[in-house]
Design a protein around this motif. Structure first.
Motif, PDB file in Angstrom:
ATOM      1  N   ARG A  37       0.845  -1.192   0.000  1.00 38.64           N
ATOM      2  CA  ARG A  37       0.000   0.000   0.000  1.00 38.64           C
ATOM      3  C   ARG A  37       0.880   1.242   0.000  1.00 38.64           C
ATOM      4  O   ARG A  37       1.981   1.223   0.559  1.00 38.64           O
ATOM      5  CB  ARG A  37      -0.907   0.010   1.235  1.00 38.64           C
ATOM      6  N   PHE A  38       0.371   2.335  -0.559  1.00 39.67           N
ATOM      7  CA  PHE A  38       1.175   3.537  -0.665  1.00 39.67           C
ATOM      8  C   PHE A  38       0.368   4.754  -0.240  1.00 39.67           C
ATOM      9  O   PHE A  38      -0.863   4.777  -0.350  1.00 39.67           O
ATOM     10  CB  PHE A  38       1.702   3.692  -2.093  1.00 39.67           C
ATOM     11  N   THR A  39       1.057   5.748   0.274  1.00 38.11           N
ATOM     12  CA  THR A  39       0.405   6.944   0.773  1.00 38.11           C
ATOM     13  C   THR A  39      -0.105   7.807  -0.382  1.00 38.11           C
ATOM     14  O   THR A  39       0.111   7.490  -1.554  1.00 38.11           O
ATOM     15  CB  THR A  39       1.369   7.753   1.663  1.00 38.11           C
ATOM     16  N   ASP A  40      -0.736   8.906  -0.053  1.00 34.37           N
ATOM     17  CA  ASP A  40      -1.414   9.715  -1.068  1.00 34.37           C
ATOM     18  C   ASP A  40      -0.476  10.563  -1.927  1.00 34.37           C
ATOM     19  O   ASP A  40      -0.872  11.025  -3.003  1.00 34.37           O
ATOM     20  CB  ASP A  40      -2.433  10.646  -0.390  1.00 34.37           C
ATOM     21  N   HIS A  41       0.734  10.788  -1.463  1.00 35.33           N
ATOM     22  CA  HIS A  41       1.618  11.720  -2.158  1.00 35.33           C
ATOM     23  C   HIS A  41       2.982  11.115  -2.453  1.00 35.33           C
ATOM     24  O   HIS A  41       3.343  10.060  -1.937  1.00 35.33           O
ATOM     25  CB  HIS A  41       1.794  13.003  -1.330  1.00 35.33           C
ATOM     26  N   MET A  42       3.746  11.810  -3.284  1.00 31.91           N
ATOM     27  CA  MET A  42       5.126  11.442  -3.580  1.00 31.91           C
ATOM     28  C   MET A  42       5.887  12.723  -3.879  1.00 31.91           C
ATOM     29  O   MET A  42       5.298  13.774  -4.151  1.00 31.91           O
ATOM     30  CB  MET A  42       5.212  10.477  -4.760  1.00 31.91           C
ATOM     31  N   VAL A  43       7.205  12.643  -3.806  1.00 32.83           N
ATOM     32  CA  VAL A  43       8.071  13.771  -4.146  1.00 32.83           C
ATOM     33  C   VAL A  43       8.708  13.504  -5.503  1.00 32.83           C
ATOM     34  O   VAL A  43       9.075  12.366  -5.812  1.00 32.83           O
ATOM     35  CB  VAL A  43       9.164  13.964  -3.077  1.00 32.83           C
ATOM     36  N   MET A  44       8.854  14.553  -6.313  1.00 26.02           N
ATOM     37  CA  MET A  44       9.578  14.436  -7.573  1.00 26.02           C
ATOM     38  C   MET A  44      10.471  15.659  -7.757  1.00 26.02           C
ATOM     39  O   MET A  44      10.037  16.786  -7.527  1.00 26.02           O
ATOM     40  CB  MET A  44       8.630  14.302  -8.769  1.00 26.02           C
ATOM     41  N   ILE A  45      11.719  15.426  -8.137  1.00 27.59           N
ATOM     42  CA  ILE A  45      12.666  16.474  -8.483  1.00 27.59           C
ATOM     43  C   ILE A  45      13.327  16.070  -9.795  1.00 27.59           C
ATOM     44  O   ILE A  45      13.707  14.907  -9.962  1.00 27.59           O
ATOM     45  CB  ILE A  45      13.738  16.678  -7.397  1.00 27.59           C
ATOM     46  N   GLU A  46      13.474  16.999 -10.702  1.00 29.62           N
ATOM     47  CA  GLU A  46      14.046  16.694 -12.011  1.00 29.62           C
ATOM     48  C   GLU A  46      15.488  17.185 -12.114  1.00 29.62           C
ATOM     49  O   GLU A  46      15.897  18.107 -11.402  1.00 29.62           O
ATOM     50  CB  GLU A  46      13.192  17.342 -13.100  1.00 29.62           C
ATOM     51  N   TRP A  47      16.238  16.551 -13.022  1.00 29.85           N
ATOM     52  CA  TRP A  47      17.618  16.971 -13.291  1.00 29.85           C
ATOM     53  C   TRP A  47      17.853  16.997 -14.788  1.00 29.85           C
ATOM     54  O   TRP A  47      17.435  16.096 -15.521  1.00 29.85           O
ATOM     55  CB  TRP A  47      18.608  16.007 -12.644  1.00 29.85           C
ATOM     56  N   SER A  48      18.565  18.034 -15.242  1.00 27.61           N
ATOM     57  CA  SER A  48      19.016  18.104 -16.630  1.00 27.61           C
ATOM     58  C   SER A  48      20.398  18.719 -16.638  1.00 27.61           C
ATOM     59  O   SER A  48      20.816  19.378 -15.676  1.00 27.61           O
ATOM     60  CB  SER A  48      18.057  18.937 -17.483  1.00 27.61           C
ATOM     61  N   GLU A  49      21.113  18.505 -17.734  1.00 24.87           N
ATOM     62  CA  GLU A  49      22.449  19.090 -17.841  1.00 24.87           C
ATOM     63  C   GLU A  49      22.400  20.606 -17.755  1.00 24.87           C
ATOM     64  O   GLU A  49      23.277  21.241 -17.160  1.00 24.87           O
ATOM     65  CB  GLU A  49      23.095  18.675 -19.170  1.00 24.87           C
ATOM     66  N   ALA A  50      21.380  21.197 -18.330  1.00 23.25           N
ATOM     67  CA  ALA A  50      21.297  22.660 -18.383  1.00 23.25           C
ATOM     68  C   ALA A  50      20.926  23.281 -17.046  1.00 23.25           C
ATOM     69  O   ALA A  50      21.478  24.312 -16.650  1.00 23.25           O
ATOM     70  CB  ALA A  50      20.287  23.080 -19.449  1.00 23.25           C
ATOM     71  N   ALA A  51      19.997  22.645 -16.327  1.00 21.01           N
ATOM     72  CA  ALA A  51      19.433  23.276 -15.122  1.00 21.01           C
ATOM     73  C   ALA A  51      19.864  22.623 -13.823  1.00 21.01           C
ATOM     74  O   ALA A  51      19.610  23.166 -12.747  1.00 21.01           O
ATOM     75  CB  ALA A  51      17.916  23.285 -15.217  1.00 21.01           C
ATOM     76  N   GLY A  52      20.502  21.455 -13.890  1.00 22.66           N
ATOM     77  CA  GLY A  52      20.789  20.737 -12.655  1.00 22.66           C
ATOM     78  C   GLY A  52      19.492  20.255 -12.021  1.00 22.66           C
ATOM     79  O   GLY A  52      18.495  19.982 -12.707  1.00 22.66           O
ATOM     80  N   TRP A  53      19.479  20.161 -10.699  1.00 28.20           N
ATOM     81  CA  TRP A  53      18.260  19.736  -9.997  1.00 28.20           C
ATOM     82  C   TRP A  53      17.274  20.903  -9.959  1.00 28.20           C
ATOM     83  O   TRP A  53      17.640  22.026  -9.613  1.00 28.20           O
ATOM     84  CB  TRP A  53      18.587  19.284  -8.580  1.00 28.20           C
ATOM     85  N   HIS A  54      16.002  20.637 -10.311  1.00 30.91           N
ATOM     86  CA  HIS A  54      15.023  21.712 -10.361  1.00 30.91           C
ATOM     87  C   HIS A  54      13.606  21.158 -10.180  1.00 30.91           C
ATOM     88  O   HIS A  54      13.373  19.955 -10.218  1.00 30.91           O
ATOM     89  CB  HIS A  54      15.106  22.472 -11.682  1.00 30.91           C
ATOM     90  N   ASN A  55      12.670  22.071  -9.976  1.00 30.08           N
ATOM     91  CA  ASN A  55      11.238  21.769  -9.816  1.00 30.08           C
ATOM     92  C   ASN A  55      10.959  20.743  -8.714  1.00 30.08           C
ATOM     93  O   ASN A  55      10.319  19.711  -8.951  1.00 30.08           O
ATOM     94  CB  ASN A  55      10.638  21.281 -11.139  1.00 30.08           C
ATOM     95  N   PRO A  56      11.375  21.005  -7.476  1.00 24.57           N
ATOM     96  CA  PRO A  56      11.040  20.084  -6.383  1.00 24.57           C
ATOM     97  C   PRO A  56       9.559  20.175  -6.032  1.00 24.57           C
ATOM     98  O   PRO A  56       9.058  21.261  -5.721  1.00 24.57           O
ATOM     99  CB  PRO A  56      11.917  20.573  -5.233  1.00 24.57           C
ATOM    100  N   THR A  57       8.861  19.063  -6.109  1.00 18.96           N
ATOM    101  CA  THR A  57       7.403  19.070  -5.961  1.00 18.96           C
ATOM    102  C   THR A  57       6.924  17.912  -5.096  1.00 18.96           C
ATOM    103  O   THR A  57       7.396  16.787  -5.237  1.00 18.96           O
ATOM    104  CB  THR A  57       6.720  18.967  -7.339  1.00 18.96           C
ATOM    105  N   VAL A  58       5.995  18.199  -4.208  1.00 15.40           N
ATOM    106  CA  VAL A  58       5.225  17.168  -3.516  1.00 15.40           C
ATOM    107  C   VAL A  58       3.887  17.103  -4.232  1.00 15.40           C
ATOM    108  O   VAL A  58       3.161  18.102  -4.290  1.00 15.40           O
ATOM    109  CB  VAL A  58       5.018  17.493  -2.022  1.00 15.40           C
ATOM    110  N   GLN A  59       3.562  15.955  -4.777  1.00  7.76           N
ATOM    111  CA  GLN A  59       2.390  15.850  -5.640  1.00  7.76           C
ATOM    112  C   GLN A  59       1.630  14.560  -5.374  1.00  7.76           C
ATOM    113  O   GLN A  59       2.120  13.680  -4.661  1.00  7.76           O
ATOM    114  CB  GLN A  59       2.840  15.890  -7.103  1.00  7.76           C
ATOM    115  N   PRO A  60       0.419  14.437  -5.925  1.00  9.52           N
ATOM    116  CA  PRO A  60      -0.347  13.203  -5.724  1.00  9.52           C
ATOM    117  C   PRO A  60       0.416  11.982  -6.230  1.00  9.52           C
ATOM    118  O   PRO A  60       1.060  12.025  -7.287  1.00  9.52           O
ATOM    119  CB  PRO A  60      -1.613  13.446  -6.544  1.00  9.52           C
TER     120      PRO A  60
END
Length: 366
Positions: A37-60
């Motif tokens: 079973r899993f909770t209602d939310h998850m975290v996602m952070i993206e990485w690219s060569e140009a921007a590095g780590w970006h868009n940290p989000t807690v989402q459904p």
């Protein structure tokens, strides 16, 4: 685009539009099992060569959109971690040694040619998810919230080189007991397969290691055992680890031994914690090679009195019986030993805030 180069950047929280109803969640938490079973939310952070780590989000919590050519699907650039959130007697939540998981995560990233994630961002992502989904803490005895941070390569290309785009995610699962058998001690099967070889990825926590263990693990289950044991690749003689846990051996003189970290064994956070707790008790702990033949002889002579496996998911688990193609042998009485039980009780009491934390391992979340 919010980049993490800016220290003012904060996680964006996107509320779940239809969270699990309280009564349904309560029913799940009475008997959550493990990893189902899993909770209602998850975290996602993206990485690219140009921007590095970006868009940290807690989402459904929900499916991840991936291009069919995403590198993770073809070249297995993937790593993960496992740790737990505990509820303390005062009602607060806490993590146990998350900085150690962050360090190991980045060691795995280096081995898989993936970008490293700053330790403080790794921990902040976990804190964010626990804060949002803390009501998912199970009511079952010994329950916890199991946290699974992981990183996957998402660049769409067919070519053997490190990807140029990645996603880091954290998901959470209410957890009860890891083993379903309910037996006081587990039985293990010595596999003919090899888990890791020198120079390989044995010390990294990557999915490929576990995929390679599935056939031998299924073989162990089919033979009526709870776990599979792997020996070294070169001589097929020396004890390494179980399918997902480290091993400790308790000798009649009160000393402990565990296979040395040699690049083919995962450096378990629970393993390291138990070594330090045992030494706090004045016990001798040796990190050295130990052969299957010697294990069998010591068990039969009484020189070896207890064996236990350890890991984040199962914590500390007594080993009662070992079997291979030549036969089987029993450890001690075949059940939990005194030192195994003592170390487990000490470790879990620290994790749950029931005893003092002399090493500063516990991170309170409020």
């Amino acid at each position: 685009m919010a980049t993490l180069a800016d220290p003012a950047t904060r996680f964006t929280r996107v509320p779940h539009p239809a969270p699990t109803p309280a009564q349904d969640r309560a029913a799940i938490l009475e008997n959550p099992g493990f990893g189902n079973r899993f909770t209602d939310h998850m975290v996602m952070i993206e990485w690219s060569e140009a921007a590095g780590w970006h868009n940290p989000t807690v989402q459904p919590y929900g499916p991840i959109a991936l291009d069919p050519a995403a590198s993770v699907l073809h070249y297995a650039q993937e790593i993960f971690e496992g740790l737990k959130a505990y509820r303390h007697p005062d009602g607060s939540m806490a993590l146990f040694r998350p900085e150690a998981n962050a360090a190991r995560f980045n060691a795995s990233a280096r081995r898989l040619a993936m970008p490293e994630l700053p330790d403080d961002l790794f921990i902040a992502a976990i804190q964010e998810l626990v804060a949002v989904d803390k009501d998912w803490f199970p009511t079952v005895e010994g329950g916890s919230i199991y946290l699974r941070p992981f990183m996957i390569a998402t660049e769409a290309f067919l070519g053997v080189r490190p990807a140029k785009a990645y996603k880091f995610l954290v998901i959470a699962s209410p957890a009860g007991n890891y083993f379903k058998s309910g037996a006081p001690a587990v039985s293990i099967w010595v596999s003919d397969y090899t888990r890791a070889a020198p120079g390989g990825t044995g010390a990294a926590k990557c999915g490929g290691n576990y995929a390679a263990s599935l056939v031998p693990t299924a073989e162990a289950f089919a033979k009526g055992h709870d776990q599979v044991l792997f020996l070294d690749a070169a001589e097929h003689r020396w004890i390494e680890e179980l399918g997902g846990m480290n091993l400790f051996f308790v000798h009649a003189d009160g000393s402990l031994a565990t296979p040395a970290l040699s690049g083919t064994i995962l450096a378990g956070v629970t393993r390291d914690s138990l070594i330090r707790l045992a030494r706090d008790e004045g016990l001798t702990v040796r990190e050295d090679r130990y052969s299957l033949d010697q294990w069998r002889a010591d068990a039969q002579s009484g020189a070896l009195v207890e064996v236990f496996a350890c890991g984040t998911a199962a914590v500390v688990t007594p080993v009662g019986q070992v079997a291979d193609h030549t036969g089987s042998f029993t450890i001690g009485s075949g059940g939990p030993g005194q030192l195994t039980s003592k170390l487990k009780a000490r470790l879990t009491a620290i994790q749950r805030g029931e005893e003092p934390d002399p090493h500063g391992w516990v991170m309170r979340l409020g």
